[in-house]
Design an enzyme around this catalytic site. Structure first.
Site, PDB file in Angstrom:
ATOM      1  N   VAL A  41       0.873  -1.203   0.050  1.00 44.16           N
ATOM      2  CA  VAL A  41       0.034   0.096   0.148  1.00 44.16           C
ATOM      3  C   VAL A  41       0.899   1.221   0.188  1.00 44.16           C
ATOM      4  O   VAL A  41       0.502   2.346  -0.825  1.00 44.16           O
ATOM      5  CB  VAL A  41      -0.910  -0.158   1.239  1.00 44.16           C
ATOM      6  CG1 VAL A  41      -1.761   1.237   1.482  1.00 44.16           C
ATOM      7  CG2 VAL A  41      -1.959  -1.048   1.247  1.00 44.16           C
ATOM      8  N   GLY A 180      -9.117  11.588  10.152  1.00 51.76           N
ATOM      9  CA  GLY A 180      -7.667  11.094  10.590  1.00 51.76           C
ATOM     10  C   GLY A 180      -6.730  11.511   9.751  1.00 51.76           C
ATOM     11  O   GLY A 180      -6.782  12.462   8.851  1.00 51.76           O
ATOM     12  N   ALA A 313       3.954   3.094   7.770  1.00 51.61           N
ATOM     13  CA  ALA A 313       5.008   2.391   6.936  1.00 51.61           C
ATOM     14  C   ALA A 313       6.300   2.206   7.837  1.00 51.61           C
ATOM     15  O   ALA A 313       7.026   0.971   7.576  1.00 51.61           O
ATOM     16  CB  ALA A 313       5.374   3.003   5.596  1.00 51.61           C
ATOM     17  N   HIS A 436      22.740  27.426  10.603  1.00 51.38           N
ATOM     18  CA  HIS A 436      21.988  28.633  10.494  1.00 51.38           C
ATOM     19  C   HIS A 436      22.076  28.986   8.930  1.00 51.38           C
ATOM     20  O   HIS A 436      23.082  28.968   8.501  1.00 51.38           O
ATOM     21  CB  HIS A 436      22.389  29.710  11.476  1.00 51.38           C
ATOM     22  CG  HIS A 436      21.870  30.979  11.053  1.00 51.38           C
ATOM     23  ND1 HIS A 436      20.504  31.220  11.669  1.00 51.38           N
ATOM     24  CD2 HIS A 436      22.197  32.175  10.359  1.00 51.38           C
ATOM     25  CE1 HIS A 436      20.168  32.472  11.264  1.00 51.38           C
ATOM     26  NE2 HIS A 436      21.138  33.055  10.549  1.00 51.38           N
TER      27      HIS A 436
HETATM   28  C1  LIG Z   1      -3.573   7.156   1.606  1.00 51.41           C
HETATM   29  C2  LIG Z   1      -2.305   6.498   2.330  1.00 51.41           C
HETATM   30  C3  LIG Z   1      -1.449   7.522   2.773  1.00 51.41           C
HETATM   31  C4  LIG Z   1      -0.437   6.635   3.666  1.00 51.41           C
HETATM   32  N1  LIG Z   1       0.774   7.712   4.150  1.00 51.41           N
HETATM   33  C5  LIG Z   1       1.555   7.266   4.876  1.00 51.41           C
HETATM   34  C6  LIG Z   1       2.706   7.916   5.267  1.00 51.41           C
HETATM   35  O1  LIG Z   1       3.000   8.949   4.933  1.00 51.41           O
HETATM   36  N2  LIG Z   1       3.595   7.425   5.903  1.00 51.41           N
HETATM   37  C7  LIG Z   1       3.331   6.365   6.524  1.00 51.41           C
HETATM   38  O2  LIG Z   1       4.083   5.860   7.683  1.00 51.41           O
HETATM   39  N3  LIG Z   1       2.549   5.410   6.458  1.00 51.41           N
HETATM   40  C8  LIG Z   1       1.440   6.041   5.668  1.00 51.41           C
HETATM   41  N4  LIG Z   1       0.278   5.047   5.103  1.00 51.41           N
HETATM   42  C9  LIG Z   1       0.182   3.797   5.776  1.00 51.41           C
HETATM   43  C10 LIG Z   1       1.002   2.953   5.190  1.00 51.41           C
HETATM   44  O3  LIG Z   1       0.791   2.640   3.712  1.00 51.41           O
HETATM   45  C11 LIG Z   1       1.099   1.336   5.821  1.00 51.41           C
HETATM   46  O4  LIG Z   1       1.117   1.335   7.153  1.00 51.41           O
HETATM   47  C12 LIG Z   1       1.999   0.448   5.216  1.00 51.41           C
HETATM   48  O5  LIG Z   1       1.791   0.212   3.879  1.00 51.41           O
HETATM   49  C13 LIG Z   1       2.083  -0.880   5.820  1.00 51.41           C
HETATM   50  O6  LIG Z   1       2.802  -1.970   5.309  1.00 51.41           O
HETATM   51  P1  LIG Z   1       2.610  -3.413   5.570  1.00 51.41           P
HETATM   52  O7  LIG Z   1       3.934  -4.213   4.776  1.00 51.41           O
HETATM   53  O8  LIG Z   1       2.063  -4.054   6.782  1.00 51.41           O
HETATM   54  O9  LIG Z   1       1.295  -3.769   4.581  1.00 51.41           O
HETATM   55  P2  LIG Z   1       0.867  -3.502   3.087  1.00 51.41           P
HETATM   56  O10 LIG Z   1       1.546  -2.421   2.665  1.00 51.41           O
HETATM   57  O11 LIG Z   1      -0.666  -3.449   3.151  1.00 51.41           O
HETATM   58  O12 LIG Z   1       1.361  -4.670   2.323  1.00 51.41           O
HETATM   59  C14 LIG Z   1       0.792  -5.929   2.225  1.00 51.41           C
HETATM   60  C15 LIG Z   1       1.090  -6.593   1.049  1.00 51.41           C
HETATM   61  O13 LIG Z   1       0.648  -7.952   1.076  1.00 51.41           O
HETATM   62  C16 LIG Z   1      -0.015  -8.261  -0.024  1.00 51.41           C
HETATM   63  N5  LIG Z   1      -0.701  -9.456   0.315  1.00 51.41           N
HETATM   64  C17 LIG Z   1      -1.823  -9.531   1.188  1.00 51.41           C
HETATM   65  N6  LIG Z   1      -2.255 -10.841   1.039  1.00 51.41           N
HETATM   66  C18 LIG Z   1      -1.478 -11.370   0.543  1.00 51.41           C
HETATM   67  C19 LIG Z   1      -1.413 -13.029   0.119  1.00 51.41           C
HETATM   68  N7  LIG Z   1      -2.534 -13.705   0.673  1.00 51.41           N
HETATM   69  N8  LIG Z   1      -0.685 -13.327  -0.457  1.00 51.41           N
HETATM   70  C20 LIG Z   1       0.267 -12.481  -1.177  1.00 51.41           C
HETATM   71  N9  LIG Z   1       0.298 -11.202  -0.945  1.00 51.41           N
HETATM   72  C21 LIG Z   1      -0.778 -10.743  -0.291  1.00 51.41           C
HETATM   73  C22 LIG Z   1      -0.715  -6.941  -0.555  1.00 51.41           C
HETATM   74  O14 LIG Z   1      -0.797  -7.077  -1.748  1.00 51.41           O
HETATM   75  C23 LIG Z   1       0.492  -5.993  -0.239  1.00 51.41           C
HETATM   76  O15 LIG Z   1       1.352  -5.744  -1.092  1.00 51.41           O
HETATM   77  C24 LIG Z   1      -0.521   5.430   4.243  1.00 51.41           C
HETATM   78  C25 LIG Z   1      -1.558   4.920   3.792  1.00 51.41           C
HETATM   79  C26 LIG Z   1      -2.648   5.199   2.921  1.00 51.41           C
HETATM   80  C27 LIG Z   1      -3.829   4.363   2.828  1.00 51.41           C
END
Ligand SMILES: Cc1cc2nc3c(=O)[nH]c(=O)nc-3n(C[C@H](O)[C@H](O)[C@H](O)COP(=O)(O)OP(=O)(O)OC[C@H]3O[C@@H](n4cnc5c(N)ncnc54)[C@H](O)[C@@H]3O)c2cc1C
Length: 463
Positions: A41, A180, A313, A436
């Site tokens: 994401v 949020g 992230a 500065h």
């Molecule tokens: C609009 C928006 C803006 C954001 N901005 C920020 C920011 O500025 N700073 C920040 O820190 N965070 C931000 N976030 C939050 C951040 O995107 C998430 O916290 C982060 O992506 C989480 O990482 P993750 O690896 O846990 O999961 P994810 O990024 O959700 O990745 C999980 C991955 O697993 C894959 N997957 C799921 N199930 C399966 C399966 N069964 N088999 C194979 N693949 C699978 C998915 O396709 C995905 O690619 C934002 C979120 C959104 C929606």
């Protein structure tokens, strides 16, 4: 033939891909199973896309302020197709970099949807194919997806957070449901691009889980930008009408937006991946882990959004690395005392540690504030809105929290996070010479103010 790995990551988002690189660096044979795109994401629909489009919005803002900076007025008309195409180029380049890193580290990227079919066994499916892989250790990093409200109709003008930046048109009036981080960020971005914005938040303020004063100050700035905000308000009904919607709010207000964004939270991706069959413990949809990120099933870990807590992230990066390290025999554990966080509104809001309210409840505190308008660099670049606030323990001088809204707040917060992580007193920040003229001097000045040594302003100070 079943492929065997030392460690497999289910999901290639921030937790999965950074954990995988760390594991490969530790010498493991690594697989990452990803059903959509590496980067998850964050890279494809969240952090990076929002910042790329935000950069376009800020460029437009600067162009509109051309006269202030000594240029003749220029026309700044957003071309949404070009803005989205630029964002897509940024994503593609970064996605390519991760794939190159995987290649260089011999990490196998397995495309398809994975599900656990036994301890250490993952079945990966894609249309017409399925394969079984085995791994000594498994890290579940399947992340989260946006939640929606059942009462909101589906359609091409109704977006969830992860879909918003694939938009092909510029909304005239955008109704943002949810105040949020994501709602506030999108509201600020689309306002700068020229949309009229109405933001509705059910609780009594935007950013309801952070420092009240800072969130209220940010609200004032959003309102100054002509973003209409209704707090303590819910959406009561939405009816499609013509090219838009007739919306009724709980406070009686009637709206006619042409576009709706739902930014009302996230759901954990825990369904259909074999967790129940394996007996992995869950609680309210998230996977339960210990401080090493181990689930209750030996050899199976979980990291990132899927374990709840901070859905960020950079937290997912740290968790992916921690899980990989522990799974490969290091004693790593997660420490959540210092978690900086940012909302990329315009200007930015960034925080670390606890809010002033919470600090006052638990400690004897001193609080100092420093406004950006008193800073040379802020004046030079014409970014005067906002302030830095630090809350410290009166006796020990330990920093308990910091809250910044203003230019580059998200970068400035790192210095305070480092001081907190090192258990350094606020005095250390004050005793450190800062370059500065820079915006970082706002952090220096507020540390000076905490010790009655403010130079450029007599900030308000509470004990
Ligand atoms: C609009 C928006 C803006 C954001 N901005 C920020 C920011 O500025 N700073 C920040 O820190 N965070 C931000 N976030 C939050 C951040 O995107 C998430 O916290 C982060 O992506 C989480 O990482 P993750 O690896 O846990 O999961 P994810 O990024 O959700 O990745 C999980 C991955 O697993 C894959 N997957 C799921 N199930 C399966 C399966 N069964 N088999 C194979 N693949 C699978 C998915 O396709 C995905 O690619 C934002 C979120 C959104 C929606």
């Amino acid at each position: 033939m079943t492929e065997k790995y030392d460690i497999a990551f289910l999901g290639g988002g921030p937790a999965g891909y950074q954990g995988a690189i760390r594991a490969a660096k530790l010498g493991a044979r690594v697989a990452v199973i990803e059903e959509r795109f590496v980067g998850g994401v964050c890279l494809n629909w969240g952090c990076i896309p929002t910042k790329a489009v935000r950069a376009s919005a800020e460029a437009g803002r600067t162009l509109r302020r051309a006269r202030e900076y000594g240029f003749k007025a220029v026309e700044a008309v957003p071309d949404i197709a070009a803005i989205i195409a630029r964002k897509q180029r940024v994503i593609k380049a970064l996605r390519g970099s991760i794939e190159q890193l995987f290649l260089a580290r011999k990490i196998e990227l397995i495309e398809g949807r994975g599900a656990l079919v036994g301890p250490g066994k993952i079945e990966v499916r894609k249309p017409g194919e399925s394969a079984l892989i085995e791994a000594s250790k498994v890290i579940i990093a399947t992340g989260s997806r946006p939640a929606g409200l059942p009462m909101i109709p589906k359609g091409p003008r109704v977006f969830l957070a992860d879909e918003m930046l694939d938009i092909s048109f510029l909304p005239q009036q955008l109704l943002v449901i949810g105040g949020g981080a994501v709602g506030v960020e999108m509201a600020a971005i689309f306002r700068e691009l020229g949309s009229e914005i109405v933001l509705v938040e059910a609780l009594d303020r935007i950013l309801p889980f952070d420092d009240r004063e800072t969130a209220e100050n940010l609200l004032t700035i959003l309102q100054r930008r002509k973003i209409k905000v209704y707090c303590s308000t819910t959406v009561e009904s939405v009816v499609e009408s013509g090219d838009g919607f007739s919306v009724r709010l709980s406070n009686g207000t009637e709206l006619t937006p042409d576009t709706i964004l739902q930014a009302v939270g996230r759901r954990f991706n825990t369904e259909g991946i074999g967790l129940e069959q394996l007996g992995i413990e869950m609680e309210r949809g998230r996977i339960v882990v210990d401080k090493h990120l181990q689930t209750n099933v030996p050899g199976h870990y979980a990291a990132g959004d899927v374990i709840g807590g901070w859905l960020l992230a950079h937290v997912a990066f740290a968790e992916g690395i921690c899980a990989a390290e522990h799974a490969l025999g290091l004693g790593s554990w997660m420490d959540y005392w210092v978690v900086p966080r940012c909302v990329f509104s315009i200007p930015e809001y960034a925080a670390v540690g606890i809010s002033e309210e919470e600090a006052r409840e638990k400690y004897s505190v001193k609080v100092a504030r420093f406004p950006f308008k008193s800073l040379g660099m802020a004046q030079a670049i014409g970014e005067l809105e906002g302030q830095v606030k630090i809350i410290a323990d009166t006796e020990t001088d330990t920093i308990l929290g910091a809250h910044i809204f203003g230019p580059h707040g998200a970068d400035l917060i790192s210095e305070i996070a480092l001081a907190m992580k090192g258990d350094s007193p606020a005095r250390l920040v004050m005793d450190t010479i800062h370059t500065h003229p820079t915006l970082s001097e706002a952090v220096l000045e507020v540390a000076q103010a905490l010790h009655d040594q403010a130079i450029h302003v007599a900030p308000s100070r509470g004990h």
